[in-house]
Design a protein around this motif. Structure first.
Motif, short mmCIF file in Angstrom:
data_model
loop_
_atom_site.label_atom_id
_atom_site.label_comp_id
_atom_site.label_asym_id
_atom_site.label_seq_id
_atom_site.Cartn_x
_atom_site.Cartn_y
_atom_site.Cartn_z
N CYS A 279 0.82 -1.21 0.00
CA CYS A 279 0.00 0.00 0.00
C CYS A 279 0.86 1.26 0.00
O CYS A 279 0.46 2.28 -0.57
CB CYS A 279 -0.94 0.00 1.21
SG CYS A 279 -2.43 -0.99 0.96
N ASP A 280 2.02 1.21 0.65
CA ASP A 280 2.94 2.35 0.61
C ASP A 280 3.29 2.71 -0.83
O ASP A 280 3.26 3.88 -1.24
CB ASP A 280 4.24 2.02 1.37
CG ASP A 280 4.12 2.21 2.86
OD1 ASP A 280 3.10 2.79 3.31
OD2 ASP A 280 5.03 1.78 3.58
N TYR A 283 -0.01 3.92 -2.73
CA TYR A 283 -0.48 5.23 -2.29
C TYR A 283 0.45 6.34 -2.79
O TYR A 283 0.00 7.35 -3.34
CB TYR A 283 -0.58 5.27 -0.77
CG TYR A 283 -1.34 6.46 -0.23
CD1 TYR A 283 -2.69 6.37 0.07
CD2 TYR A 283 -0.69 7.68 0.01
CE1 TYR A 283 -3.39 7.46 0.58
CE2 TYR A 283 -1.37 8.77 0.52
CZ TYR A 283 -2.73 8.65 0.80
OH TYR A 283 -3.41 9.74 1.30
N ASP A 284 1.77 6.15 -2.58
CA ASP A 284 2.73 7.16 -3.04
C ASP A 284 2.69 7.34 -4.55
O ASP A 284 2.80 8.46 -5.07
CB ASP A 284 4.15 6.78 -2.60
CG ASP A 284 4.36 6.92 -1.10
OD1 ASP A 284 3.53 7.59 -0.45
OD2 ASP A 284 5.34 6.34 -0.58
N LYS A 298 -2.37 7.74 4.10
CA LYS A 298 -1.75 6.47 3.71
C LYS A 298 -2.04 5.41 4.77
O LYS A 298 -1.95 5.69 5.97
CB LYS A 298 -0.24 6.65 3.58
CG LYS A 298 0.50 5.40 3.11
CD LYS A 298 2.01 5.55 3.20
CE LYS A 298 2.53 6.63 2.30
NZ LYS A 298 4.03 6.66 2.32
#
Length: 376
Positions: A279-280, A283-284, A298
């Motif tokens: 997800c990091d 999201y980024d 986040k």
């Protein structure tokens, strides 16, 4: 194919889950608890193994593990079976229709009254929002562990403490959290837990369960043959027989047991960490694309499950999901059976595109997804 729809159902299933489910069909297709021959007894023992796995994972009494076909059925039993006419229920502003429609149907039939407590990113404010709505006749608070649309987590332990102090039954919908988050009945003051077996617990579709603490009173929704007390016209008053009329889905239950066994081997902490790391990246990557709208911070441990919702400029969420599908990327768009959540986050006119990576996704999947979104 890149599968980012694990919030709907986990995929692929572990090979051992598939193997055990097939074994359930081949070796345990006998009515458990209905006969004294060895095959029926073996089936009963195998079903008990899954009850034991669930009990160990969530800290509920083994006999208070009741198998259902999904989380929706479990929630119907929990809510309709524990709240009486004239009583009051509080639900959250992000609830899935498996809670919202149940409670609303009881309301329009003049059975109960209900209120909706607003979610806040401030945990204490969320708890306060529930507390302010408590009435003298409040019988239950029903709250999801985490949103199936936006991934945000509720402060379950704090809400559970509130319920415990006020003598209110606390019913938790853990469809999105069970198998990734650390959930414990006694630590978190959960009276009733409702779970899907086919999501983070990696079991087959058609599996789910209801679990409740000793002393919690729930009436069954379905009556019939249980293999016990057959000459008694009344439904048995003990669990699990009270709730498990008819033939169980042995293969799915056995597959679910193996899914939980795999989770224990890998470690819930390890699964959560892996999915949050994915997800990091996602999201980024989305944050740096012009025209992308994100609705939550986040995802972080204990604040969110590995779920991200977004939209692209003025395009409909269904249109974006269709374009992604053409590129071999599986997502879900629209309203995700959660109109309350979309009203809360003001996405009722657009819906959202939801991505939810799982245990078997890789960083490469995330990079490929971001590159495709950049070109939409």
């Amino acid at each position: 194919m890149i599968y980012f729809d694990n919030s709907a159902t986990s995929y692929p299933k572990p090979k051992s889950v598939i193997s055990q489910t097939i074994k359930g069909l081949n070796n345990f297709s006998f009515n458990s608890g209905r006969a004294g021959y060895k095959q029926s007894i073996a089936a009963s023992e195998k079903i008990f193994e899954t009850r034991s796995e669930i009990s160990g994972l969530f800290d509920f009494p083994i006999n208070n593990i009741v198998f259902t076909k999904n989380c929706t059925e479990a929630l119907n039993i929990a809510i309709r079976g524990s709240v009486k006419q004239g009583e009051h229920i509080i639900i959250s502003s992000l609830e899935h229709n498996s809670v919202y429609r149940v409670v609303h149907s009881m309301f329009i039939n003049d059975t109960i009254d209900y209120d909706i407590a607003a979610f806040s990113f401030d945990e204490d404010e969320t708890v306060s929002n529930f507390e302010k709505l408590i009435k003298d006749n409040t019988a239950a608070i029903v709250c999801m562990h985490s949103s199936n649309v936006f991934g945000v987590c509720f402060p379950i332990k704090k809400i559970g403490e509130l319920c415990s102090k006020r003598g209110i039954t606390f019913i938790v919908d853990a469809a999105q959290g069970a198998g990734v988050a650390d959930i414990n009945a006694n630590r978190d003051n959960i009276d009733v837990l409702c779970c899907a077996g086919h999501k983070c617990l990696m079991g087959p579709m058609g599996s789910g369960f209801l679990a409740f603490k000793q002393g919690v009173k729930i009436d069954p929704l379905m009556y019939g043959g249980t293999g016990s007390e057959s000459f008694n016209a009344n439904q048995p008053d003990y669990s699990p027989d009270r709730f498990e009329s008819g033939t169980l889905n042995n293969p799915a239950i056995i597959g679910l047991g193996e899914g939980i066994n795999q989770i224990k081997k890998i470690g819930i902490e390890n699964i959560y960490e892996h999915e949050l790391q994915l997800c990091d990246v996602l999201y980024d990557g989305l944050l740096n694309i012009d025209g992308i709208k994100l609705y939550t911070p986040k995802p972080k441990k204990n604040k969110s499950m590995p779920i991200i919702s977004f939209n692209v400029k003025d395009k409909s969420s269904e249109y974006i999901a269709d374009l992604l599908s053409q590129k071999g990327i599986c997502t879900r768009a629209g309203y995700h059976c959660a109109p309350l959540a979309h009203k809360h986050f003001k996405t009722e006119s657009t819906g959202t595109v939801r991505i939810s990576p799982g245990l078997f996704n890789s960083y490469e999947d995330c990079y490929r997804f971001i590159n495709v979104v950049k070109k939409l």
